[in-house]
Motif scaffolding. Structure first.
Motif, PDB file in Angstrom:
ATOM      1  N   ALA A  73      42.800  21.494  66.409  1.00  0.00           N
ATOM      2  CA  ALA A  73      41.980  22.642  66.019  1.00  0.00           C
ATOM      3  C   ALA A  73      42.319  23.869  66.860  1.00  0.00           C
ATOM      4  O   ALA A  73      42.415  24.981  66.340  1.00  0.00           O
ATOM      5  CB  ALA A  73      40.496  22.297  66.132  1.00  0.00           C
ATOM      6  N   GLN A  74      42.514  23.662  68.158  1.00  0.00           N
ATOM      7  CA  GLN A  74      42.893  24.772  69.036  1.00  0.00           C
ATOM      8  C   GLN A  74      44.270  25.315  68.662  1.00  0.00           C
ATOM      9  O   GLN A  74      44.479  26.536  68.602  1.00  0.00           O
ATOM     10  CB  GLN A  74      42.880  24.314  70.490  1.00  0.00           C
ATOM     11  N   ALA A 102      34.625  26.621  64.510  1.00  0.00           N
ATOM     12  CA  ALA A 102      34.369  26.386  63.079  1.00  0.00           C
ATOM     13  C   ALA A 102      35.228  25.240  62.562  1.00  0.00           C
ATOM     14  O   ALA A 102      34.773  24.433  61.743  1.00  0.00           O
ATOM     15  CB  ALA A 102      34.643  27.662  62.279  1.00  0.00           C
ATOM     16  N   LEU A 103      36.452  25.139  63.058  1.00  0.00           N
ATOM     17  CA  LEU A 103      37.331  24.041  62.654  1.00  0.00           C
ATOM     18  C   LEU A 103      36.800  22.708  63.160  1.00  0.00           C
ATOM     19  O   LEU A 103      36.815  21.712  62.426  1.00  0.00           O
ATOM     20  CB  LEU A 103      38.758  24.289  63.159  1.00  0.00           C
ATOM     21  N   TYR A 104      36.320  22.680  64.406  1.00  0.00           N
ATOM     22  CA  TYR A 104      35.725  21.444  64.939  1.00  0.00           C
ATOM     23  C   TYR A 104      34.624  20.944  64.008  1.00  0.00           C
ATOM     24  O   TYR A 104      34.590  19.781  63.623  1.00  0.00           O
ATOM     25  CB  TYR A 104      35.092  21.664  66.320  1.00  0.00           C
ATOM     26  N   ARG A 105      33.687  21.842  63.688  1.00  0.00           N
ATOM     27  CA  ARG A 105      32.541  21.464  62.844  1.00  0.00           C
ATOM     28  C   ARG A 105      33.002  21.000  61.468  1.00  0.00           C
ATOM     29  O   ARG A 105      32.513  19.997  60.944  1.00  0.00           O
ATOM     30  CB  ARG A 105      31.570  22.637  62.694  1.00  0.00           C
ATOM     31  N   ALA A 106      33.950  21.724  60.896  1.00  0.00           N
ATOM     32  CA  ALA A 106      34.375  21.431  59.526  1.00  0.00           C
ATOM     33  C   ALA A 106      35.041  20.063  59.392  1.00  0.00           C
ATOM     34  O   ALA A 106      34.875  19.396  58.370  1.00  0.00           O
ATOM     35  CB  ALA A 106      35.325  22.529  59.037  1.00  0.00           C
ATOM     36  N   VAL A 107      35.773  19.643  60.408  1.00  0.00           N
ATOM     37  CA  VAL A 107      36.482  18.355  60.303  1.00  0.00           C
ATOM     38  C   VAL A 107      35.730  17.205  60.963  1.00  0.00           C
ATOM     39  O   VAL A 107      36.166  16.067  60.898  1.00  0.00           O
ATOM     40  CB  VAL A 107      37.934  18.436  60.837  1.00  0.00           C
ATOM     41  N   ARG A 123      52.827  19.968  65.653  1.00  0.00           N
ATOM     42  CA  ARG A 123      52.957  20.389  67.053  1.00  0.00           C
ATOM     43  C   ARG A 123      52.081  19.548  67.971  1.00  0.00           C
ATOM     44  O   ARG A 123      52.495  19.169  69.057  1.00  0.00           O
ATOM     45  CB  ARG A 123      52.597  21.868  67.197  1.00  0.00           C
ATOM     46  N   THR A 124      50.863  19.269  67.540  1.00  0.00           N
ATOM     47  CA  THR A 124      49.948  18.473  68.356  1.00  0.00           C
ATOM     48  C   THR A 124      50.515  17.081  68.590  1.00  0.00           C
ATOM     49  O   THR A 124      50.514  16.578  69.715  1.00  0.00           O
ATOM     50  CB  THR A 124      48.562  18.384  67.689  1.00  0.00           C
ATOM     51  N   LEU A 125      51.017  16.454  67.531  1.00  0.00           N
ATOM     52  CA  LEU A 125      51.592  15.114  67.672  1.00  0.00           C
ATOM     53  C   LEU A 125      52.869  15.146  68.500  1.00  0.00           C
ATOM     54  O   LEU A 125      53.124  14.237  69.280  1.00  0.00           O
ATOM     55  CB  LEU A 125      51.829  14.494  66.302  1.00  0.00           C
ATOM     56  N   ALA A 126      53.663  16.196  68.352  1.00  0.00           N
ATOM     57  CA  ALA A 126      54.883  16.326  69.160  1.00  0.00           C
ATOM     58  C   ALA A 126      54.532  16.482  70.635  1.00  0.00           C
ATOM     59  O   ALA A 126      55.169  15.875  71.503  1.00  0.00           O
ATOM     60  CB  ALA A 126      55.716  17.510  68.676  1.00  0.00           C
ATOM     61  N   LEU A 127      53.512  17.278  70.925  1.00  0.00           N
ATOM     62  CA  LEU A 127      53.083  17.449  72.316  1.00  0.00           C
ATOM     63  C   LEU A 127      52.563  16.139  72.889  1.00  0.00           C
ATOM     64  O   LEU A 127      52.833  15.802  74.039  1.00  0.00           O
ATOM     65  CB  LEU A 127      52.012  18.536  72.418  1.00  0.00           C
ATOM     66  N   ALA A 128      51.829  15.381  72.070  1.00  0.00           N
ATOM     67  CA  ALA A 128      51.321  14.086  72.526  1.00  0.00           C
ATOM     68  C   ALA A 128      52.471  13.132  72.814  1.00  0.00           C
ATOM     69  O   ALA A 128      52.459  12.405  73.807  1.00  0.00           O
ATOM     70  CB  ALA A 128      50.376  13.491  71.487  1.00  0.00           C
TER      71      ALA A 128
END
Length: 127
Positions: free
Chosen positions: A39-40, A54-59, A110-115
């Motif tokens: 989300a960030q 807003a993204l946190y809440r929505a998902v 990107r998030t998964l690549a960073l992880a």
């Protein structure tokens, strides 16, 4: 024998197990931090870091508990549904649909690549 292809490589398999409820793998431990990071990342890619909340809440990510809501989209929906939900949040905040959905996908990549890089770095550091 049935097989599955991952990253261009074929693996012979006897069964495929889907475990989204945490029976075999701790879903919360793996996906809660990645959901927050995603989300960030998405809000930053969209040029609107203020949309992270807003993204946190929505998902279905609970920021107070740093946890996934059990009946929220991350817990029960497909990735394409989650990307569509995120694109809707972006659209409601002035980002065109044809831009928002690909941004959601790119943020996830990107998030998964960073992880994955963090995991590799951790392995290297402990070797």
């Amino acid at each position: 024998m049935p097989g599955i292809v991952v990253a261009g490589r074929r693996y012979e398999v006897d069964a495929v197990v889907f475990d989204k409820d945490g029976t075999l793998v701790d879903f919360e431990l793996i996906w809660a931090p990645r959901t927050a990071q995603w989300a960030q990342q998405l809000a930053a890619l969209a040029g609107a870091p203020q949309l992270a909340e807003a993204l946190y809440r929505a998902v279905g990510y609970d920021t107070e508990r740093a946890a996934i809501m059990p009946d929220g989209p991350v817990a029960v929906a497909s990735l394409s549904d989650i990307f569509a939900i995120a694109a809707s949040v972006l659209f409601q905040n002035g980002i065109e649909w044809h831009e928002g959905y690909p941004l959601a996908v790119r943020a996830a990549q990107r998030t998964l690549a960073l992880a994955a890089m963090a995991k590799i770095s951790l392995k290297e550091a402990t070797a």
